[in-house]
Design an enzyme around this catalytic site. Structure first.
Site, mmCIF file in Angstrom:
data_model
loop_
_atom_site.group_PDB
_atom_site.id
_atom_site.type_symbol
_atom_site.label_atom_id
_atom_site.label_comp_id
_atom_site.label_asym_id
_atom_site.label_seq_id
_atom_site.Cartn_x
_atom_site.Cartn_y
_atom_site.Cartn_z
ATOM 1 N N CYS A 197 -4.270 13.327 13.664
ATOM 2 C CA CYS A 197 -4.879 11.442 12.962
ATOM 3 C C CYS A 197 -4.635 10.267 14.431
ATOM 4 O O CYS A 197 -3.428 11.233 15.094
ATOM 5 C CB CYS A 197 -3.466 11.233 12.407
ATOM 6 S SG CYS A 197 -2.367 9.468 12.281
ATOM 7 N N ARG B 112 1.231 14.795 13.369
ATOM 8 C CA ARG B 112 2.419 14.375 12.032
ATOM 9 C C ARG B 112 2.387 15.203 11.353
ATOM 10 O O ARG B 112 1.456 16.047 10.412
ATOM 11 C CB ARG B 112 2.097 13.517 11.573
ATOM 12 C CG ARG B 112 1.210 12.277 11.897
ATOM 13 C CD ARG B 112 0.563 11.286 11.612
ATOM 14 N NE ARG B 112 1.639 10.228 10.481
ATOM 15 C CZ ARG B 112 0.896 9.205 9.139
ATOM 16 N NH1 ARG B 112 -0.139 9.001 9.600
ATOM 17 N NH2 ARG B 112 2.003 8.704 8.457
ATOM 18 N N ASP C 46 5.200 0.831 12.497
ATOM 19 C CA ASP C 46 4.052 0.124 11.318
ATOM 20 C C ASP C 46 4.166 -1.483 11.806
ATOM 21 O O ASP C 46 2.529 -1.712 11.573
ATOM 22 C CB ASP C 46 3.909 -0.252 10.044
ATOM 23 C CG ASP C 46 3.980 1.863 10.123
ATOM 24 O OD1 ASP C 46 3.638 2.377 10.624
ATOM 25 O OD2 ASP C 46 4.111 1.597 8.438
ATOM 26 N N LYS D 26 0.820 -1.423 -0.384
ATOM 27 C CA LYS D 26 -0.118 -0.154 0.298
ATOM 28 C C LYS D 26 0.950 1.762 0.090
ATOM 29 O O LYS D 26 0.881 2.439 -0.747
ATOM 30 C CB LYS D 26 -1.102 -0.332 1.011
ATOM 31 C CG LYS D 26 -1.129 1.113 2.021
ATOM 32 C CD LYS D 26 -2.717 1.189 3.191
ATOM 33 C CE LYS D 26 -1.578 1.849 3.929
ATOM 34 N NZ LYS D 26 -1.256 2.687 4.447
ATOM 35 N N ASN D 27 1.616 1.350 0.529
ATOM 36 C CA ASN D 27 2.221 2.233 1.082
ATOM 37 C C ASN D 27 3.768 2.970 -0.319
ATOM 38 O O ASN D 27 4.023 3.634 -0.592
ATOM 39 C CB ASN D 27 3.142 2.847 2.748
ATOM 40 C CG ASN D 27 2.477 2.205 3.213
ATOM 41 O OD1 ASN D 27 1.323 2.825 3.314
ATOM 42 N ND2 ASN D 27 2.532 2.599 4.544
ATOM 43 N N ARG E 251 -8.103 -0.587 5.630
ATOM 44 C CA ARG E 251 -7.470 0.044 5.122
ATOM 45 C C ARG E 251 -6.261 -0.200 4.376
ATOM 46 O O ARG E 251 -5.510 0.447 3.795
ATOM 47 C CB ARG E 251 -7.105 1.408 5.044
ATOM 48 C CG ARG E 251 -8.192 2.623 6.222
ATOM 49 C CD ARG E 251 -8.169 4.054 7.253
ATOM 50 N NE ARG E 251 -6.662 3.977 6.677
ATOM 51 C CZ ARG E 251 -5.265 4.794 6.944
ATOM 52 N NH1 ARG E 251 -6.041 5.320 8.195
ATOM 53 N NH2 ARG E 251 -4.686 6.193 6.421
HETATM 54 N N1 EPU Z 1 7.582 14.607 10.256
HETATM 55 C C1 EPU Z 1 7.960 16.038 10.267
HETATM 56 N N2 EPU Z 1 7.770 16.954 9.214
HETATM 57 C C2 EPU Z 1 7.416 16.185 8.379
HETATM 58 C C3 EPU Z 1 7.218 15.311 8.026
HETATM 59 C C4 EPU Z 1 7.441 13.919 8.973
HETATM 60 O O1 EPU Z 1 8.225 16.493 11.467
HETATM 61 O O2 EPU Z 1 6.925 17.573 7.513
HETATM 62 C C5 EPU Z 1 8.071 13.023 11.317
HETATM 63 C C6 EPU Z 1 6.571 12.661 11.621
HETATM 64 O O3 EPU Z 1 5.716 13.720 12.820
HETATM 65 C C7 EPU Z 1 7.254 11.426 12.469
HETATM 66 C C8 EPU Z 1 8.590 11.645 11.235
HETATM 67 O O4 EPU Z 1 8.722 12.941 11.061
HETATM 68 O O5 EPU Z 1 7.680 11.484 13.722
HETATM 69 C C9 EPU Z 1 8.842 10.159 10.440
HETATM 70 O O6 EPU Z 1 7.408 10.413 9.434
HETATM 71 P P1 EPU Z 1 7.629 10.095 8.085
HETATM 72 O O7 EPU Z 1 6.668 11.414 7.071
HETATM 73 O O8 EPU Z 1 7.986 9.371 7.656
HETATM 74 O O9 EPU Z 1 5.952 9.052 8.030
HETATM 75 P P2 EPU Z 1 5.056 9.696 6.412
HETATM 76 O O10 EPU Z 1 5.582 9.447 5.752
HETATM 77 O O11 EPU Z 1 3.404 10.717 6.915
HETATM 78 C C10 EPU Z 1 4.692 6.841 5.921
HETATM 79 C C11 EPU Z 1 3.691 5.854 6.095
HETATM 80 C C12 EPU Z 1 3.789 5.875 7.578
HETATM 81 C C13 EPU Z 1 5.089 4.857 8.228
HETATM 82 C C14 EPU Z 1 5.148 6.353 7.902
HETATM 83 C C15 EPU Z 1 7.010 5.818 8.811
HETATM 84 C C16 EPU Z 1 2.853 5.954 4.550
HETATM 85 C C17 EPU Z 1 1.885 6.634 3.260
HETATM 86 N N3 EPU Z 1 2.641 6.316 5.121
HETATM 87 O O12 EPU Z 1 3.901 8.087 6.816
HETATM 88 O O13 EPU Z 1 2.139 4.358 7.221
HETATM 89 O O14 EPU Z 1 4.511 4.922 9.811
HETATM 90 O O15 EPU Z 1 6.498 6.157 7.361
HETATM 91 O O16 EPU Z 1 7.231 4.933 8.202
HETATM 92 O O17 EPU Z 1 3.754 5.591 3.557
HETATM 93 C C18 EPU Z 1 0.991 3.096 7.927
HETATM 94 O O18 EPU Z 1 1.061 2.207 6.957
HETATM 95 O O19 EPU Z 1 0.104 2.796 8.670
HETATM 96 C C19 EPU Z 1 2.009 4.673 8.506
HETATM 97 C C20 EPU Z 1 1.362 4.847 9.442
#
Ligand code: EPU
Length: 425
Positions: free
Chosen positions: A117, A122, A309, A22-23, A401
């Protein structure tokens, strides 16, 4: 609303196949916007997040069709409105990765800030910082990110690290925008997750020039245009890890097919250290556990560390270990909604900040519980299969989801899960 009735305890044995990720699929669907024409995502998982993302693409003017074999065709010849509405973004945060592609394709974009969330706050500040570094003008207006790049994007040296390490979707957003920017972009502290690697491979197939793929330093030489893609994404490592935990918690033996062990080294290492055997087998693996589960410590980290995850699922597993385990969440410090529900099933858990002490119990006891988010619900399914009695999990739309019809895939290997209408809501 649906709920699950789970009879336990059961022992899972047999073969189960992992779906595509999915991701990985979601940002690749966004990449279709980068090139006018028909792109095909092959064998996409049938998940509500994928449907919501298809809706987002339809809203901006793409023609999205899903075939019976799971292939999704995205015709992005016309983008009528470069807007990501709040109604979509509030349901699915991953919608934010449409921002970079829309900006570079249309020269402007208006995408809702994602909002609350269940796994904690986030922010998207790093996404915006990276796009600004490429030359975009960005401001916030009524809860929307309004971005302008009518004067074009230019390559730059960009640091994408944040307080919790790298950002997966932030890297995806900036990398996608940089493929069509003028000049060379260097992203330092890029996320190295296999899903980011898969996106970069797909972009290169479209004609992008990205090197350093899989490392924290991505070098992207901007090109004038990209071609539509036909692409099959990688297997879902988190679904695979969930099935591994399912084999272990039920003291079963699962042949997990379509699973890249190389994407799961931290998880495999942890499983082996607690007494679970994991053997590579023909494009997948066999995971078995017949005896005691030893306690351990788990610290979630960016890839290649232990994935956040799978934190909830491993908490359920360690709840039945013989001794005390420690889990430290280093990516989403508040990702602990499952604790209260697992405690209702007699797990012994104590939370101190972003650390949880898991004192192993002899057995879990069935209870009515509530799914709060995707991975938390997976943990409850695992706990329900191991617990004595009948567990009811409410709000299973969360699990839909990210796991396609999980009950239809686990029942053939010994689970007793039925999907029922929840008349109490
Ligand atoms: N963060 C910031 N600022 C930003 C972006 C992120 O401070 O602009 C912080 C976040 O709050 C968090 C950390 O950086 O503490 C990492 O977040 P990241 O941006 O890597 O998460 P994401 O890209 O929003 C994806 C996956 C998540 C998974 C995370 C971490 C997708 C669609 N989602 O989220 O998947 O937990 O990376 O590996 O790819 C799930 O599938 O259940 C899920 C939540």
């Amino acid at each position: 609303m649906d709920m699950f009735r789970i009879e336990g305890p059961v022992r899972l044995t047999g073969a189960v196949t992992v779906n595509s990720s999915k991701n990985a699929a979601l940002p690749i669907m966004a990449a279709a916007v980068l090139s006018p024409g028909k792109s095909v995502l092959k064998g996409a998982p049938r998940l509500s997040d994928i449907s919501v993302f298809s809706q987002l693409l339809s809203d901006i003017g793409c023609k999205v069709t899903t075939q019976a074999d799971g292939n999704i065709t995205i015709d992005s010849t016309t983008i009528s409105e470069p807007v990501g509405e709040y109604d979509i973004l509030r349901k699915m945060r991953a919608g934010i990765c449409i921002l970079g592609p829309l900006l570079v394709r249309c020269g402007k974009a208006r995408v809702s800030m994602p909002g609350g969330c269940a796994i904690g706050y986030r922010p998207v500040d790093i996404h915006l910082r990276g796009l600004r570094d490429l030359g975009a003008q960005i401001h916030l207006e009524n809860g929307y990110i309004v971005a302008d790049a009518t004067r074009g994007l230019r390559g730059n040296e960009i640091f994408l690290g944040g307080p919790y390490g790298s950002t997966v979707l932030g890297t995806a957003n900036v990398m996608m925008a940089a493929t069509l920017a003028k000049g060379t972009t260097v992203i330092e502290s890029a996320a190295c997750e296999p899903e980011v690697t898969d996106l970069a491979n797909c972009l290169n197939k479209m004609g992008a020039k990205i090197t350093g793929i899989g490392s924290p330093r991505l070098i992207i030489e901007g090109v004038k245009q990209l071609q539509p893609f036909e692409y099959e994404v990688i297997p879902d490592r988190i679904e695979a890890g969930t099935f591994m935990a399912a084999a272990a918690i039920t003291r079963g033996c699962l042949h997990i097919q379509n699973c890249r062990l190389g994407d799961l080294m931290a998880v495999v290492d942890k499983l082996r250290s607690i007494g679970v055997t994991v053997e590579a087998e023909n494009g997948g693996c066999i995971v078995a556990c017949s005896g005691r589960i030893n306690p351990t410590d788990i610290i979630t980290q960016p890839y290649p560390g232990f994935p956040t995850d799978l934190q909830a699922q491993f908490m359920a597993l360690l709840a039945l270990a013989e001794g005390n385990s420690i889990i430290i969440e280093k990516i989403f410090p508040d990702r602990f909604m499952h604790i209260a529900e697992l405690a209702r099933m007699a797990a012994d858990l104590r939370k101190e900040g972003s650390t949880v002490i898991v004192s192993g119990v002899k057995k879990l006891i069935a209870a009515p519980v509530m799914a709060s988010d995707l991975r938390a619900s997976a943990a409850l399914v695992l706990a329900g299969m191991a617990a004595d009695g009948t567990t009811f999990i409410k709000r299973v739309y969360h699990i839909d989801r990210g796991y396609e019809r999980i009950e239809e895939r686990l029942n053939p290997v010994g689970a007793k899960i039925t999907r029922e209408n929840d008349s109490t809501v």
